[in-house]
Scaffold this motif. Structure first.
Motif, PDB file in Angstrom:
ATOM      1  N   TYR A 109      -0.595   5.174  11.703  1.00 23.75           N
ATOM      2  CA  TYR A 109      -0.551   5.337  10.251  1.00 23.75           C
ATOM      3  C   TYR A 109      -1.521   6.450   9.825  1.00 23.75           C
ATOM      4  O   TYR A 109      -1.192   7.312   9.019  1.00 23.75           O
ATOM      5  CB  TYR A 109      -0.901   4.028   9.526  1.00 23.75           C
ATOM      6  CG  TYR A 109      -1.098   4.285   8.060  1.00 23.75           C
ATOM      7  CD1 TYR A 109      -0.004   4.505   7.240  1.00 23.75           C
ATOM      8  CD2 TYR A 109      -2.373   4.427   7.510  1.00 23.75           C
ATOM      9  CE1 TYR A 109      -0.162   4.833   5.913  1.00 23.75           C
ATOM     10  CE2 TYR A 109      -2.546   4.752   6.185  1.00 23.75           C
ATOM     11  CZ  TYR A 109      -1.431   4.949   5.389  1.00 23.75           C
ATOM     12  OH  TYR A 109      -1.588   5.289   4.085  1.00 23.75           O
ATOM     13  N   THR A 145      -1.351  -0.194   7.929  1.00 21.65           N
ATOM     14  CA  THR A 145      -1.508  -1.295   8.876  1.00 21.65           C
ATOM     15  C   THR A 145      -2.355  -0.852  10.053  1.00 21.65           C
ATOM     16  O   THR A 145      -2.623   0.323  10.231  1.00 21.65           O
ATOM     17  CB  THR A 145      -0.146  -1.742   9.416  1.00 21.65           C
ATOM     18  OG1 THR A 145       0.496  -0.607   9.992  1.00 21.65           O
ATOM     19  CG2 THR A 145       0.710  -2.296   8.305  1.00 21.65           C
ATOM     20  N   ARG A 170       0.623  -3.516   1.840  1.00 20.24           N
ATOM     21  CA  ARG A 170       1.768  -3.856   2.681  1.00 20.24           C
ATOM     22  C   ARG A 170       2.931  -2.913   2.385  1.00 20.24           C
ATOM     23  O   ARG A 170       3.607  -2.434   3.281  1.00 20.24           O
ATOM     24  CB  ARG A 170       2.157  -5.321   2.425  1.00 20.24           C
ATOM     25  CG  ARG A 170       3.377  -5.808   3.141  1.00 20.24           C
ATOM     26  CD  ARG A 170       3.180  -6.093   4.616  1.00 20.24           C
ATOM     27  NE  ARG A 170       2.347  -7.246   4.906  1.00 20.24           N
ATOM     28  CZ  ARG A 170       1.951  -7.583   6.142  1.00 20.24           C
ATOM     29  NH1 ARG A 170       2.301  -6.851   7.169  1.00 20.24           N
ATOM     30  NH2 ARG A 170       1.196  -8.624   6.345  1.00 20.24           N
ATOM     31  N   ARG A 171       3.137  -2.655   1.088  1.00 22.87           N
ATOM     32  CA  ARG A 171       4.281  -1.819   0.729  1.00 22.87           C
ATOM     33  C   ARG A 171       4.072  -0.379   1.192  1.00 22.87           C
ATOM     34  O   ARG A 171       4.975   0.259   1.704  1.00 22.87           O
ATOM     35  CB  ARG A 171       4.547  -1.879  -0.770  1.00 22.87           C
ATOM     36  CG  ARG A 171       5.966  -1.469  -1.094  1.00 22.87           C
ATOM     37  CD  ARG A 171       6.344  -1.733  -2.525  1.00 22.87           C
ATOM     38  NE  ARG A 171       5.560  -0.943  -3.420  1.00 22.87           N
ATOM     39  CZ  ARG A 171       4.737  -1.438  -4.342  1.00 22.87           C
ATOM     40  NH1 ARG A 171       4.606  -2.728  -4.489  1.00 22.87           N
ATOM     41  NH2 ARG A 171       4.054  -0.647  -5.120  1.00 22.87           N
ATOM     42  N   ILE A 172       2.852   0.129   1.023  1.00 18.53           N
ATOM     43  CA  ILE A 172       2.592   1.499   1.481  1.00 18.53           C
ATOM     44  C   ILE A 172       2.671   1.555   2.999  1.00 18.53           C
ATOM     45  O   ILE A 172       2.988   2.576   3.574  1.00 18.53           O
ATOM     46  CB  ILE A 172       1.202   1.983   1.006  1.00 18.53           C
ATOM     47  CG1 ILE A 172       1.086   1.893  -0.511  1.00 18.53           C
ATOM     48  CG2 ILE A 172       0.954   3.416   1.442  1.00 18.53           C
ATOM     49  CD1 ILE A 172      -0.298   2.251  -1.029  1.00 18.53           C
ATOM     50  N   GLY A 173       2.376   0.427   3.642  1.00 22.72           N
ATOM     51  CA  GLY A 173       2.453   0.414   5.099  1.00 22.72           C
ATOM     52  C   GLY A 173       1.141   0.761   5.776  1.00 22.72           C
ATOM     53  O   GLY A 173       1.121   1.328   6.860  1.00 22.72           O
TER      54      GLY A 173
END
Lengths: 468, 308
Positions: free
Chosen positions: A227, A48, A43-46
């Motif tokens: 992403y 998705t 989630r923090r790295i993104g």
């Protein structure tokens, strides 16, 4: 069902010995906790994945399963050969259908499957892309049904996605469980971006003198795979451009920069053919780079994959890939196809209609696990409704047996349980063929589910190839 | 670099700075409303500085709840913190290859917090939320400082942040100038003292100010500090010295000085040559109005010079 860890007889298979010991030592409770930790990292790295046509979180996480999926060196050697063989044949087929069409003249592949295919682009006829490569990144979806039984489920010749998950899952695994990588010899995968960059540089257009400028072309941040686009551009050290950043002038393609226009030689595009060039394909569209196709055809730029490469990867053409391998390469296929019934053939249609409750039926042009019927999991009413769709347009459908996909141990259902998996390796085709060990393993985390697509609730696992 | 990416970096920093500015203003407003008899109009001046006065036209008395709704949680109001944070993130997302993962993580961590927030809870937790917003901006700046290559992208990022910061200090002075007019010293009293110090608080300057002036709160010293002191990092002079420096670095990298370099240099020399008395002589209000215009011209000139 073939269990990749415990095999057919319940004895741990050699490839999984290290993983089995690790699971035993760690315990399912700790693995559940670690799963939450991994999710926080993602989630923090993104990392998705947006799902088309569904509401909710536009940047949902792709579920990550901690327990790796393992191949031993011998298994991978065979897969490696089979995958490269198939990628070579698919590119040979594309060159052929855009030139003399020998395989069609020989009566091996029906002409209508090619010439009446929406993905076939008349603009490409007679044109020679650099190195005669059309599909530079071939994603081949492979399932396993037994000890030595690997079968190809689907080919992806356009812009297969998911490789960023393969690389990121490895990063997260190495960050969380460094001791595993110290104890076991696992082939590294992190040189994929370098291999991709080399591949793209090798197909620079004739007009390019000196070192080629390569860019990654994305539709933009709203695309579900954005992403990945940014990840790959970043790892290759290339500009990530959107169509509005590019323009055509004096027979070349340029990008707008803070220093003024800069020439572009190779475009790794992650947008569909339709949106490449409004002049060539969609006069009604504002999207795309006007004049791009003309520059491409005159050798001023290389587009990867080539426009029109999709004609090799639909599910009707898929049936003929084994014949392509024999026809172009004079070899026997190393990887088999899954048995497939084409509803366009009256005999096969009749068989399909009378066995819908045991078959999986797919749309010929569909992808991503949408619009398919899984007979054994459907109600009578669903089957009846689907039968009507097939009868209305039989050419649009193919059917396959419901495969007993292999299962690998996964953190699921509050403990550790086998879940069905498949494999998507990414074969790179430039002047050379390159294939990073392993691929993306997708896992159907819902109990009993056979659908591994991330758009349908599937997750991903790290994929290990043990070194010799 | 791609012009679009330069623009994305500029605006990512600018929107984040704007979100932080809004958080500081709301903190100032909260502080003011704690003083008996005071603070009735304080929210209105906060809204005015944030450029959102019109949102509260119909409200005779602006409540904390209304501020939270319109300036913190609203997804659409251009001045709201949530809007600014989302725009900052959108811009950063569009230039993912141009920022480091540390910077991205600073923006991405908890980015849906305001979307999920229930208005009542947000009102109760307002101090924590504002702290969190300021922390996002600090972490982002720190991540940029310690992880980003010193190339043109970094300069564009810094330019966006500095333009916005100068703008906020100027707008704050523009709205609160009447508090700082010399006459008010005659009025004197606790309330004015509180007004002045609240302006310092909004710019995180209270302790720094003490350090320089040792508790001597007179309007011209406060104004001097916020406009002319080149050592205070939210002063107009500091912002312009930095703007000028980064524009110079860009000019060296690109081998060409442009109109934006001139505009920044003009302001730098003007501020260096100004005595505080002069600003009050020609009018604080006139000065801030003109400086805000100059700031906007500079932003436009940067856009043109680098093909945004």
């Amino acid at each position: 069902m073939f269990n990749e860890m415990s095999g057919e007889d319940g004895v741990i298979r050699p490839a999984y010995e290290g993983v089995a010991r690790w699971i035993e030592r760690t315990g399912s409770e700790t693995l559940l906790l670690k799963t939450e930790e991994a999710e926080a990292i993602f989630r923090r790295i993104g990392i998705t994945f947006a799902v088309y046509g569904e509401g909710g979180d536009p940047e949902r996480l792709i579920p990550f399963d901690l327990i790796p999926r393992v191949f031993d060196a011998a298994e991978w050697r065979r897969l490696d050969r089979g995958i490269k063989q198939r990628a070579r044949a698919l590119n040979a087929f594309l060159w052929d259908v855009y030139h003399r069409g020998e395989i069609l003249r020989a009566g091996i592949v029906p002409e209508r499957l090619v010439y009446r295919n929406d993905a076939f682009l008349p603009e490409m006829v007679g044109f020679d892309p650099p190195g005669r490569v059309y599909s530079h990144i071939v994603g081949i979806d492979i399932v396993r049904t037994g000890e030595g039984a690997f079968q190809v489920l689907e080919d992806n010749c356009r812009t297969p996605s998911g490789v960023s998950y393969k690389l990121e899952t490895r990063t997260v695994m190495m960050r969380m469980f460094p001791e595993l990588f110290r104890q076991l010899s696992i082939e590294p995968v992190d040189d994929y971006p370098d291999m991709l960059r080399k591949t793209l540089e090798e197909v620079a257009p004739p007009a390019c003198k000196g070192s080629p400028v390569v860019v990654v072309l994305t539709p933009g941040p709203l695309n579900s795979a954005y992403y990945e686009h940014s990840f790959l551009a970043d790892r290759m050290g290339l500009e990530l451009v959107q169509p509005q950043d590019l323009f055509v002038d004096e027979g070349r393609v340029w990008m707008r920069t803070t220093r003024g226009p800069v020439r572009v030689d190779v475009i790794y595009r992650r947008i569909d053919d339709d949106f490449l060039d409004p002049i060539a394909f969609r006069p009604d569209s504002m999207l795309g780079i006007a004049g791009l196709m003309q520059v491409y055809r005159s050798g001023g730029v290389t587009i990867c994959s080539a426009p029109g490469a999709g004609v090799a990867d639909d599910k009707a053409v898929y049936c003929y890939v084994p014949q392509m391998i024999r026809f172009y390469l004079g070899q026997e296929p190393i990887l088999e196809n899954v048995q497939t019934w084409r509803c366009s053939e009256p005999d096969e249609l009749a068989y399909v209609l009378s066995h819908l409750d045991e078959l999986v039926v797919k749309e010929v042009h569909g992808s991503g696990g949408y619009g398919m019927l899984i007979g054994p999991k459907s109600t009578k009413a669903e089957i009846a409704a689907y039968a009507e769709r097939i009868k209305a347009d039989p050419e649009d459908f193919i059917a396959q047996p419901t495969l007993e996909l292999s299962a690998a141990p996964s953190v699921a259902g509050g403990g550790i349980a086998p879940r069905h998996v498949d494999l998507r390796p990414y074969c790179l085709v430039g002047a050379d063929m390159r294939l990073a060990p392993g691929g993306l393993t997708r896992v159907a985390l819902r109990e009993g589910s056979l659908v591994v697509n991330s758009s349908q609730g599937g997750g991903v696992k790290d994929t290990w190839v043990l070194s010799e | 670099m791609l012009s679009r990416n330069a623009e994305n970096l500029f605006w990512a920093a600018r929107y984040l700075e704007r979100a932080e500015g809004a958080a500081r203003l709301i903190e100032m407003g909260q502080r003011m409303t704690l003083i008996p008899g005071a603070g009735r109009d304080e929210w209105r001046s906060v809204a005015a500085v944030a450029g959102a006065a019109h949102l509260f036209d119909g409200e005779e008395r602006i409540t904390d709840a209304s501020i939270v709704e319109k300036l913190v949680l609203s997804p659409d109001e251009p001045s709201s913190i949530r809007h600014c944070l989302n725009r900052a993130r959108d811009n950063a997302r569009a230039v993912r290859t141009g920022i480091t993962s540390e910077m991205w993580e600073a923006l991405n961590d908890g980015w849906r917090r305001l979307e999920m927030a229930d208005p009542t809870a947000a009102l109760r937790d307002l101090p924590a939320i504002l702290e969190w917003v300021k922390a996002r901006a600090s972490v982002f700046r720190g991540a940029a400082d310690s992880s980003m290559l010193r190339t043109d992208g970094y300069y564009f990022l810094r330019l966006g942040g500095l333009i916005e910061r100068a703008d906020l200090t100027l707008r704050l002075l523009d709205v609160k100038y009447f508090v700082l007019l010399p006459e008010t010293e005659i009025v004197g009293g606790g309330r004015d003292h509180h007004q002045w110090t609240s302006v310092l608080h909004a710019t995180s300057a209270a302790r720094a100010y003490h350090h320089v002036y040792r508790g001597d709160f007179s309007p011209w010293k406060i104004t001097d500090f916020l406009i002319l002191n080149p050592r205070f990092p939210r002063s107009v002079a500091y912002c312009y010295n930095e703007l000028s420096r980064y524009l110079e670095l860009l000019a060296i990298a690109y081998g060409e000085r442009k109109q934006c370099n001139m505009l920044a240099a003009q302001m730098v020399s003007r501020l260096a040559d100004t005595e505080m008395g002069e600003i009050f002589a020609t009018g604080l209000h006139e000065f801030t109005t003109e400086a805000i215009r100059h700031n906007a011209r500079l932003s436009g000139a940067i856009h043109r010079a680098y093909h945004f």
